[in-house]
Design a protein around this motif. Structure first.
Motif, PDB file in Angstrom:
ATOM      1  N   ALA A 386      -2.847  28.360 -57.413  1.00 57.46           N
ATOM      2  CA  ALA A 386      -3.039  29.337 -58.481  1.00 57.46           C
ATOM      3  C   ALA A 386      -4.474  29.303 -58.969  1.00 57.46           C
ATOM      4  O   ALA A 386      -5.105  28.242 -59.031  1.00 57.46           O
ATOM      5  N   THR A 387      -4.999  30.476 -59.288  1.00 54.58           N
ATOM      6  CA  THR A 387      -6.348  30.569 -59.852  1.00 54.58           C
ATOM      7  C   THR A 387      -6.282  30.246 -61.339  1.00 54.58           C
ATOM      8  O   THR A 387      -5.429  30.781 -62.065  1.00 54.58           O
ATOM      9  N   ILE A 388      -7.141  29.362 -61.786  1.00 50.02           N
ATOM     10  CA  ILE A 388      -7.182  28.994 -63.210  1.00 50.02           C
ATOM     11  C   ILE A 388      -7.819  30.136 -63.977  1.00 50.02           C
ATOM     12  O   ILE A 388      -9.023  30.425 -63.836  1.00 50.02           O
ATOM     13  N   GLN A 389      -7.019  30.836 -64.768  1.00 55.49           N
ATOM     14  CA  GLN A 389      -7.508  32.003 -65.506  1.00 55.49           C
ATOM     15  C   GLN A 389      -8.186  31.607 -66.810  1.00 55.49           C
ATOM     16  O   GLN A 389      -9.104  32.280 -67.277  1.00 55.49           O
ATOM     17  N   SER A 390      -7.716  30.515 -67.407  1.00 58.37           N
ATOM     18  CA  SER A 390      -8.281  30.053 -68.676  1.00 58.37           C
ATOM     19  C   SER A 390      -7.907  28.585 -68.837  1.00 58.37           C
ATOM     20  O   SER A 390      -7.177  28.028 -68.021  1.00 58.37           O
ATOM     21  N   ALA A 391      -8.415  27.958 -69.892  1.00 60.39           N
ATOM     22  CA  ALA A 391      -8.123  26.542 -70.135  1.00 60.39           C
ATOM     23  C   ALA A 391      -6.618  26.351 -70.361  1.00 60.39           C
ATOM     24  O   ALA A 391      -6.001  27.068 -71.146  1.00 60.39           O
ATOM     25  N   LEU A 392      -6.047  25.400 -69.636  1.00 62.27           N
ATOM     26  CA  LEU A 392      -4.618  25.127 -69.744  1.00 62.27           C
ATOM     27  C   LEU A 392      -4.370  24.048 -70.791  1.00 62.27           C
ATOM     28  O   LEU A 392      -5.213  23.179 -70.998  1.00 62.27           O
ATOM     29  N   GLY A 393      -3.204  24.095 -71.408  1.00 64.94           N
ATOM     30  CA  GLY A 393      -2.843  23.084 -72.401  1.00 64.94           C
ATOM     31  C   GLY A 393      -1.791  22.129 -71.859  1.00 64.94           C
ATOM     32  O   GLY A 393      -1.793  21.794 -70.684  1.00 64.94           O
ATOM     33  N   ARG A 394      -0.877  21.749 -72.739  1.00 64.68           N
ATOM     34  CA  ARG A 394       0.163  20.791 -72.353  1.00 64.68           C
ATOM     35  C   ARG A 394       1.359  21.457 -71.682  1.00 64.68           C
ATOM     36  O   ARG A 394       2.254  20.776 -71.215  1.00 64.68           O
ATOM     37  N   SER A 395       1.369  22.802 -71.644  1.00 65.75           N
ATOM     38  CA  SER A 395       2.486  23.518 -71.020  1.00 65.75           C
ATOM     39  C   SER A 395       1.962  24.566 -70.048  1.00 65.75           C
ATOM     40  O   SER A 395       1.032  25.299 -70.367  1.00 65.75           O
ATOM     41  N   PHE A 396       2.559  24.613 -68.860  1.00 65.57           N
ATOM     42  CA  PHE A 396       2.228  25.646 -67.869  1.00 65.57           C
ATOM     43  C   PHE A 396       3.396  25.745 -66.907  1.00 65.57           C
ATOM     44  O   PHE A 396       4.432  25.104 -67.097  1.00 65.57           O
ATOM     45  N   ARG A 397       3.266  26.545 -65.848  1.00 73.57           N
ATOM     46  CA  ARG A 397       4.386  26.754 -64.939  1.00 73.57           C
ATOM     47  C   ARG A 397       3.939  26.676 -63.484  1.00 73.57           C
ATOM     48  O   ARG A 397       2.780  26.917 -63.162  1.00 73.57           O
ATOM     49  N   ILE A 398       4.921  26.316 -62.623  1.00 70.40           N
ATOM     50  CA  ILE A 398       4.690  26.237 -61.179  1.00 70.40           C
ATOM     51  C   ILE A 398       5.534  27.320 -60.521  1.00 70.40           C
ATOM     52  O   ILE A 398       6.737  27.410 -60.759  1.00 70.40           O
ATOM     53  N   THR A 399       4.899  28.145 -59.695  1.00 70.74           N
ATOM     54  CA  THR A 399       5.618  29.190 -58.964  1.00 70.74           C
ATOM     55  C   THR A 399       5.527  28.908 -57.460  1.00 70.74           C
ATOM     56  O   THR A 399       5.037  27.867 -57.051  1.00 70.74           O
ATOM     57  N   GLY A 400       6.008  29.848 -56.651  1.00 68.61           N
ATOM     58  CA  GLY A 400       5.936  29.679 -55.199  1.00 68.61           C
ATOM     59  C   GLY A 400       7.069  28.853 -54.630  1.00 68.61           C
ATOM     60  O   GLY A 400       6.989  28.357 -53.507  1.00 68.61           O
ATOM     61  N   ILE A 401       8.161  28.684 -55.396  1.00 73.48           N
ATOM     62  CA  ILE A 401       9.316  27.891 -54.948  1.00 73.48           C
ATOM     63  C   ILE A 401      10.317  28.821 -54.270  1.00 73.48           C
ATOM     64  O   ILE A 401      10.540  29.952 -54.716  1.00 73.48           O
ATOM     65  N   ASP A 402      10.944  28.350 -53.184  1.00 70.42           N
ATOM     66  CA  ASP A 402      11.780  29.216 -52.347  1.00 70.42           C
ATOM     67  C   ASP A 402      13.053  29.714 -53.017  1.00 70.42           C
ATOM     68  O   ASP A 402      13.432  30.863 -52.856  1.00 70.42           O
ATOM     69  N   SER A 403      13.754  28.846 -53.739  1.00 73.96           N
ATOM     70  CA  SER A 403      15.056  29.235 -54.280  1.00 73.96           C
ATOM     71  C   SER A 403      15.241  28.678 -55.685  1.00 73.96           C
ATOM     72  O   SER A 403      14.589  27.721 -56.082  1.00 73.96           O
ATOM     73  N   GLN A 404      16.194  29.294 -56.420  1.00 70.45           N
ATOM     74  CA  GLN A 404      16.484  28.826 -57.766  1.00 70.45           C
ATOM     75  C   GLN A 404      17.104  27.442 -57.738  1.00 70.45           C
ATOM     76  O   GLN A 404      16.850  26.615 -58.621  1.00 70.45           O
ATOM     77  N   ALA A 405      17.926  27.157 -56.703  1.00 70.85           N
ATOM     78  CA  ALA A 405      18.546  25.823 -56.574  1.00 70.85           C
ATOM     79  C   ALA A 405      17.481  24.752 -56.383  1.00 70.85           C
ATOM     80  O   ALA A 405      17.547  23.666 -56.962  1.00 70.85           O
ATOM     81  N   GLU A 406      16.455  25.063 -55.569  1.00 71.76           N
ATOM     82  CA  GLU A 406      15.375  24.098 -55.351  1.00 71.76           C
ATOM     83  C   GLU A 406      14.572  23.893 -56.638  1.00 71.76           C
ATOM     84  O   GLU A 406      14.188  22.772 -56.971  1.00 71.76           O
ATOM     85  N   ALA A 407      14.336  24.986 -57.376  1.00 66.30           N
ATOM     86  CA  ALA A 407      13.619  24.876 -58.651  1.00 66.30           C
ATOM     87  C   ALA A 407      14.417  24.017 -59.630  1.00 66.30           C
ATOM     88  O   ALA A 407      13.848  23.184 -60.347  1.00 66.30           O
ATOM     89  N   HIS A 408      15.747  24.191 -59.635  1.00 71.91           N
ATOM     90  CA  HIS A 408      16.617  23.407 -60.528  1.00 71.91           C
ATOM     91  C   HIS A 408      16.547  21.921 -60.186  1.00 71.91           C
ATOM     92  O   HIS A 408      16.394  21.067 -61.059  1.00 71.91           O
ATOM     93  N   ASN A 409      16.664  21.586 -58.886  1.00 71.41           N
ATOM     94  CA  ASN A 409      16.613  20.184 -58.462  1.00 71.41           C
ATOM     95  C   ASN A 409      15.258  19.563 -58.745  1.00 71.41           C
ATOM     96  O   ASN A 409      15.151  18.412 -59.181  1.00 71.41           O
TER      97      ASN A 409
END
Length: 605
Positions: A386-409
């Motif tokens: 991911a391209t860093i658009q601005s300064a990140l804090g203590r919370s952010f997100r990870i995308t690019g995961i194949d399935s919701q089950a994999e994201a849950h695990n």
């Protein structure tokens, strides 16, 4: 009201009559769901081996195969493991045989503890070599920072095969200076200087290595307990065995495939900067810029990352799965204050640059070394950039995961914590009838024997009123089993059966108090209707006081006890409440049904 409550109790106690089938459960690796192709592969594999099964079905993303006996079940598990490979997780299970009409109203049998039947036993081994290697890598980064601050120039810093860190300096005259500087800052390491090679070699002291091993096991135990809690297993056991092994027992667990996947996984994350200036084609051919290394995405694409780790998984305090604005699975990450500061400082100075999330996992290679130890292989893949658009804090997100089950695990693993050192499952046992049937039979025998003895005594001594008490006693047993079956996560253990046996004796106490008070009232000259009314009214306060004090004791046992103690406390607490209901309300309803509104001269008591 009485009829309704007992009917509900009978309905939810019924599933315990039908028992469970030995089964094999198949789910996809890394949290993926099994599909029709998995179902077809399992059928073909079993058909080739000549094994027969009762039924096979695709349920809630998993394939469940039922067998007639445990021997066939275990043989099928081994065959499916070989036939399906590493793309599927094959685990033993016990599948309830509850009819569909009972399942439709939420009916299910009680979960039994490992000392009775149902559950799995894992023996896990901590990879101490990997823990040491991880510590040495961290020490490499520390040496770089310390030498830069001391303005001492070096050619390179690397970890050697003999578990030491070697620093190669540019000038001979800097060797002694570097040794003194590093020794001052790292008192738990021993340093050796070699001016002829312009090197300083550092190894950890024996005390530090011993401390490291204890920390690795202790922290992994804590993390495994967190993972077990995420699974919602009642009365689990997670404890150390020997120098580097951990025992995990999961009583009453149903989804053994998920348990194996979550507990056996050694997933962690690293956030690294992408080396955008590197030529990916050249890097794939082996020409990698200094300070960078090649990593692949899941589809095999080459990515060049800086070796320096911006942030590791140890700084993650919370993780949850959800979907982004386009409906794609994502994992939301929260960091501790130190991690937030590190991420904030890096992202502030690198706006517009790419940052990659590297997923690291250790898997069983299926091989063992000469000492019989499981050999783990390290798997790494870039799951998003991911391209860093601005300064990140203590919370952010990870995308690019194949399935919701994999994201849950992945969220479960990160929330529970990344393992300090990789672990491998060296032994897996499903505790079935062969181990627990004797305990079940003895417990049931004790319960039935106690019940018959109490019922005979009350019937002979109190006659018709004894019959009322016996009916209430049977209803009490049904209600205990029904309530235990309804409570999510409740597990019946051998001490739990002891709690039921104790309750059988206590349940009749209330009726004894009531019946004796009725006898006293009759001896004092009251008519039967007045004696019944006064007997129940006067005995109630005594019964309530006695049962409430016992209930308080049971609640204290549940609050401060562990394992088997909690099992005893649960059944005792439920038994106290149901016995008060059946002994007071139940027998009073029966007495009113037989004697209510009638002129009677004598009571059969």
């Amino acid at each position: 009201m009485l009829a309704l409550i007992i009917t509900v109790g009978v309905l939810y106690a019924l599933p315990n009559i039908y028992g469970e089938d030995p089964a094999v459960q198949i789910s996809g690796a890394r949290g993926a769901s099994a599909d029709l192709s998995t179902l077809d592969s399992a059928k073909a594999t079993l058909s080739e081996s000549g094994l027969t099964y009762k039924s096979i079905a695709l349920e809630n993303g998993t394939v469940l195969i039922r067998f007639k006996d445990t021997d066939t079940q275990i043989e099928a598990r081994d065959i499916l493991n070989r036939g399906l490979g590493k793309e599927a997780v094959v685990a033993l299970n016990l599948a309830p045989s509850t009819p569909e009409w009972l399942e439709s109203i939420g009916g299910s049998p009680m979960k039994l503890g490992l000392d009775l039947r149902g559950g799995i036993h894992f023996l896990m081994e901590v990879d101490m070599d990997a823990a040491t290697e991880k510590l040495l890598r961290q020490q490499e980064d520390a040496f770089r920072s310390e030498l830069r601050e001391a303005k001492i120039r070096y050619r390179g810093i690397r970890t050697t095969k003999d578990q030491s860190v070697e620093v190669v300096l540019r000038k001979v005259e800097d060797v002694e200076k570097a040794e003194k500087e590093l020794a001052k800052l790292n008192p738990d390491m021993l340093f050796t200087a070699d001016e002829s090679k312009r090197t300083v070699t550092a190894v950890f002291t024996d005390d530090r290595m011993k401390e490291l091993r204890n920390e690795a096991v202790a922290q992994n135990i804590t993390i495994l307990r967190n993972r077990v809690n995420e699974l919602g297993v009642a009365e689990p056991l997670v404890q150390r065995q020997g120098a580097n092994r951990i025992v995990v027992e999961l009583p009453g667990v149903q989804d053994t495939a998920q348990a194996k996947e979550i507990l056996g996984a050694t997933a962690s994350l690293e956030f690294r900067e992408v080396d955008s200036s590197a030529d990916r084609a050249a890097a794939a051919a082996g020409r990698v810029p200094a300070g960078s290394e090649v990593k692949n995405t899941r589809d095999g694409a080459v990515t060049v990352l800086k070796k320096r780790v911006i942030l590791g998984g140890t700084h993650i305090t919370d993780a949850s799965s959800s979907r982004d604005e386009y409906g794609r699975p994502q994992v939301n990450i929260s960091l501790d204050s130190e991690g937030g500061n590190k991420m904030g400082a890096f992202s502030k100075n690198n706006v517009g640059k790419l940052m990659a999330t590297l997923f690291i996992e250790y898997k069983d290679s299926g091989k063992r070394d000469k000492n019989g130890k499981v050999i783990l292989t390290k798997h790494e893949e870039v799951i998003n950039q991911a391209t860093i658009q601005s300064a990140l804090g203590r919370s952010f997100r990870i995308t690019g995961i194949d399935s919701q089950a994999e994201a849950h695990n992945l969220a479960i693993l990160l929330r529970a914590g990344a393992l300090i050192a990789p672990i491998s499952i060296v032994q897996e046992r499903t505790i079935g009838p062969s181990m627990g049937q004797q305990n079940v039979d003895m417990g049931i025998t004790a319960c039935i024997t106690g019940l018959i003895a109490v019922m005979l005594f009350t019937l002979v001594y109190y006659r018709r009123f004894g019959l009322f008490a016996n009916l209430a006693l049977l209803a009490n047993l049904v209600l205990i089993i029904g309530v235990m079956s309804m409570i999510p996560g409740a597990t019946m253990t051998l001490p739990g059966i002891a709690g039921i046996v104790l309750t059988v004796g206590m349940a009749v106490d209330a009726n004894v108090l009531i019946f004796e008070r009725i006898r006293e009232e009759l001896r004092e000259g009251r008519n039967p209707q007045q004696a019944i009314d006064q007997g129940y009214s006067n005995a109630f306060s005594t019964i309530a006081d006695a049962n409430i004090t016992t209930l308080i004791t049971a609640l204290i046992l549940f609050a401060v006890g562990t394992g088997a103690i909690k099992g005893f406390a649960v059944t005792l607490s439920i038994g106290i409440l149901t016995s008060m209901f059946t002994a007071i309300v139940g027998t009073r309803a029966l007495v009113n049904l037989v004697y209510g509104g009638k002129r009677i001269n004598k009571l059969s008591i």
